[in-house]
Design a protein around this motif. Structure first.
Motif, PDB file in Angstrom:
ATOM      1  N   MET A   1      50.995  36.390  30.255  1.00  0.00           N
ATOM      2  CA  MET A   1      51.295  37.656  30.928  1.00  0.00           C
ATOM      3  C   MET A   1      50.008  38.432  31.233  1.00  0.00           C
ATOM      4  O   MET A   1      49.824  38.957  32.314  1.00  0.00           O
ATOM      5  N   ARG A   2      49.098  38.469  30.212  1.00  0.00           N
ATOM      6  CA  ARG A   2      47.874  39.239  30.412  1.00  0.00           C
ATOM      7  C   ARG A   2      46.994  38.678  31.519  1.00  0.00           C
ATOM      8  O   ARG A   2      46.441  39.446  32.322  1.00  0.00           O
ATOM      9  N   PRO A   3      46.796  37.312  31.605  1.00  0.00           N
ATOM     10  CA  PRO A   3      45.995  36.803  32.731  1.00  0.00           C
ATOM     11  C   PRO A   3      46.565  37.201  34.088  1.00  0.00           C
ATOM     12  O   PRO A   3      45.806  37.497  35.014  1.00  0.00           O
ATOM     13  N   MET A   4      47.908  37.200  34.196  1.00  0.00           N
ATOM     14  CA  MET A   4      48.526  37.624  35.454  1.00  0.00           C
ATOM     15  C   MET A   4      48.233  39.088  35.725  1.00  0.00           C
ATOM     16  O   MET A   4      47.947  39.481  36.851  1.00  0.00           O
ATOM     17  N   ARG A   5      48.297  39.898  34.680  1.00  0.00           N
ATOM     18  CA  ARG A   5      48.037  41.331  34.835  1.00  0.00           C
ATOM     19  C   ARG A   5      46.603  41.579  35.281  1.00  0.00           C
ATOM     20  O   ARG A   5      46.345  42.463  36.110  1.00  0.00           O
ATOM     21  N   GLN A   6      45.666  40.803  34.766  1.00  0.00           N
ATOM     22  CA  GLN A   6      44.262  41.015  35.106  1.00  0.00           C
ATOM     23  C   GLN A   6      43.942  40.650  36.546  1.00  0.00           C
ATOM     24  O   GLN A   6      42.879  40.999  37.052  1.00  0.00           O
ATOM     25  N   LEU A   7      44.872  39.957  37.212  1.00  0.00           N
ATOM     26  CA  LEU A   7      44.679  39.621  38.622  1.00  0.00           C
ATOM     27  C   LEU A   7      45.296  40.636  39.570  1.00  0.00           C
ATOM     28  O   LEU A   7      45.169  40.498  40.795  1.00  0.00           O
ATOM     29  N   LEU A   8      45.951  41.652  38.997  1.00  0.00           N
ATOM     30  CA  LEU A   8      46.616  42.638  39.859  1.00  0.00           C
ATOM     31  C   LEU A   8      45.632  43.453  40.695  1.00  0.00           C
ATOM     32  O   LEU A   8      46.026  44.086  41.668  1.00  0.00           O
ATOM     33  N   TRP A   9      44.352  43.441  40.296  1.00  0.00           N
ATOM     34  CA  TRP A   9      43.382  44.190  41.094  1.00  0.00           C
ATOM     35  C   TRP A   9      43.227  43.594  42.500  1.00  0.00           C
ATOM     36  O   TRP A   9      42.830  44.289  43.434  1.00  0.00           O
ATOM     37  N   VAL A  10      43.573  42.289  42.650  1.00  0.00           N
ATOM     38  CA  VAL A  10      43.427  41.645  43.953  1.00  0.00           C
ATOM     39  C   VAL A  10      44.407  42.226  44.971  1.00  0.00           C
ATOM     40  O   VAL A  10      43.977  42.725  46.029  1.00  0.00           O
ATOM     41  N   PRO A  11      45.757  42.190  44.698  1.00  0.00           N
ATOM     42  CA  PRO A  11      46.651  42.830  45.675  1.00  0.00           C
ATOM     43  C   PRO A  11      46.420  44.328  45.783  1.00  0.00           C
ATOM     44  O   PRO A  11      46.604  44.917  46.853  1.00  0.00           O
ATOM     45  N   GLY A  12      45.995  44.939  44.670  1.00  0.00           N
ATOM     46  CA  GLY A  12      45.707  46.373  44.726  1.00  0.00           C
ATOM     47  C   GLY A  12      44.576  46.689  45.681  1.00  0.00           C
ATOM     48  O   GLY A  12      44.658  47.624  46.496  1.00  0.00           O
ATOM     49  N   THR A  13      43.507  45.892  45.625  1.00  0.00           N
ATOM     50  CA  THR A  13      42.370  46.098  46.525  1.00  0.00           C
ATOM     51  C   THR A  13      42.765  45.850  47.972  1.00  0.00           C
ATOM     52  O   THR A  13      42.338  46.574  48.880  1.00  0.00           O
ATOM     53  N   VAL A  14      43.596  44.827  48.203  1.00  0.00           N
ATOM     54  CA  VAL A  14      44.070  44.533  49.562  1.00  0.00           C
ATOM     55  C   VAL A  14      44.839  45.723  50.120  1.00  0.00           C
ATOM     56  O   VAL A  14      44.663  46.111  51.288  1.00  0.00           O
ATOM     57  N   MET A  15      45.716  46.326  49.296  1.00  0.00           N
ATOM     58  CA  MET A  15      46.494  47.482  49.754  1.00  0.00           C
ATOM     59  C   MET A  15      45.587  48.652  50.114  1.00  0.00           C
ATOM     60  O   MET A  15      45.750  49.294  51.164  1.00  0.00           O
ATOM     61  N   VAL A  16      44.620  48.929  49.243  1.00  0.00           N
ATOM     62  CA  VAL A  16      43.720  50.059  49.492  1.00  0.00           C
ATOM     63  C   VAL A  16      42.922  49.831  50.770  1.00  0.00           C
ATOM     64  O   VAL A  16      42.825  50.724  51.635  1.00  0.00           O
ATOM     65  N   LEU A  17      42.346  48.651  50.923  1.00  0.00           N
ATOM     66  CA  LEU A  17      41.554  48.361  52.124  1.00  0.00           C
ATOM     67  C   LEU A  17      42.415  48.378  53.378  1.00  0.00           C
ATOM     68  O   LEU A  17      41.967  48.833  54.443  1.00  0.00           O
TER      69      LEU A  17
END
Length: 337
Positions: free
Chosen positions: A1-17
């Motif tokens: 679960m934690r490794p998946m959570r640590q990758l959430l910055w990727v879709p988050g960055t895509v949304m912001v950009l």
């Protein structure tokens, strides 16, 4: 679960950009970014469907607030969620200011909300320099969103004022293409030039506004007198009649006025896309002949119109998009309810 959570910055960055790029494109470059265009098309399609199902043209008048609020909501929501995913991706990146406990997802969402709004409440804080810097960047992006939201809204108000000015002028001078010509000839001190040189300024403003902000073509008005999507096609048809059917010299400024109408019709088609409707029927010039105008033969006029089929199809599409009839444009139909 934690490794998946640590990758959430990727879709988050895509949304912001995605939001920041769309803000720049919409408010500075082309007037409509891909994200805002997708929002506009979906909301506009829903409004048109509702107007057709319930047979109420007035529902289209809600296009302005619905499209504006829908766009602002999507921009804000994606920016908010994107930054939340970025901060939530690292456990312990945010902690409570009093108890030092890692922030939950909802607490991170709350933190991003007041950071974007630049409130700076301080109930939740970033623990390390990287996250503090990202907090500053998030705050700047919130200010960026607010600034460009104003840039997005203000030109709409000015453009709608210009659209209403032209529509009211044409409504009172018409209604319909041939009525515009007859009334200009008999009632206006400048005669037929009132349809050409007198309208240059407002036509140029409207043309420029629709080139800069093409989503204006998705805005409609409730009342017939304010409907640019009815009266601009009537003006275009009237100008074509003057150029192609009237014997003698064209009124001064006619080609400039027609160029502005052509440009607005072109941006309309680029905005909405899709196949154009068939060419509307040629106008019956009996009213003009009855009013004493010296006109060319129907065969000569129809040959002239054959060279302007693309413009007339676009004007017909504009009329259809506003749920008006071509008979109202031509002036052979009574006023719509």
């Amino acid at each position: 679960m934690r490794p998946m959570r640590q990758l959430l910055w990727v879709p988050g960055t895509v949304m912001v950009l995605a939001v920041l790029v769309d803000l720049l494109v919409t408010c500075i470059q082309s007037g409509e970014g891909r994200l805002s265009r997708a929002v506009h098309r979906q909301l506009y399609a829903a409004l048109r469907l509702a107007a057709r199902v319930f047979r109420r043209r007035g529902l289209l008048a809600w296009s302005t607030p619905v499209l504006i609020m829908g766009t602002l909501t999507v921009w804000t929501g994606l920016l908010w969620l994107g930054w939340t995913l970025i901060f939530w991706s690292q456990p312990g990146a945010l902690v409570g200011a009093e108890n030092g406990q890692p922030a939950t997802f909802l607490a991170s969402f709350y933190f991003v909300g007041y950071t974007l709004s630049t409130l700076g409440l301080g109930e939740i804080i970033a623990t390390k320099p990287l996250w503090r810097i990202l907090t500053d960047i998030a705050s700047i992006s919130g200010f960026f969103l607010l600034t460009f939201a104003i840039t997005f809204i203000v030109p709409v108000a000015q453009a709608r004022a210009d659209r209403r000015e032209l529509a009211l002028w044409l409504h009172r001078a018409g209604p319909g293409a041939q009525a515009l010509i007859i009334n200009a000839h008999t009632d206006h001190d400048q005669g037929l030039r009132s349809l050409t040189t007198s309208l240059h300024s407002v036509l140029n403003r409207i043309d420029a506004a629709h080139l800069n902000t093409p989503y204006l073509h998705r805005f409609h008005d409730h009342d017939q007198q304010d409907a640019l999507d009815l009266h601009l096609p009537a003006l275009g048809e009237a100008l074509l009649i003057l150029e192609g059917a009237l014997r003698g010299d064209c009124p001064q400024g006619l080609r400039r006025a027609l160029a502005s109408v052509t440009s607005v019709a072109r941006t309309f088609h680029l905005t909405h896309g899709g196949a154009l409707p068939p060419v509307p029927p040629p106008p019956d010039l009996t009213p003009l002949r009855g009013a004493g105008f010296d006109l060319k033969s129907d065969a000569e006029f129809h040959l002239f119109l054959a060279n302007h089929t693309q413009l007339r199809r676009r004007l017909y599409a504009m009329t259809h998009m506003g749920l008006w009839s071509w008979e109202e444009v031509a002036g052979t139909h009574g006023e719509s309810s």
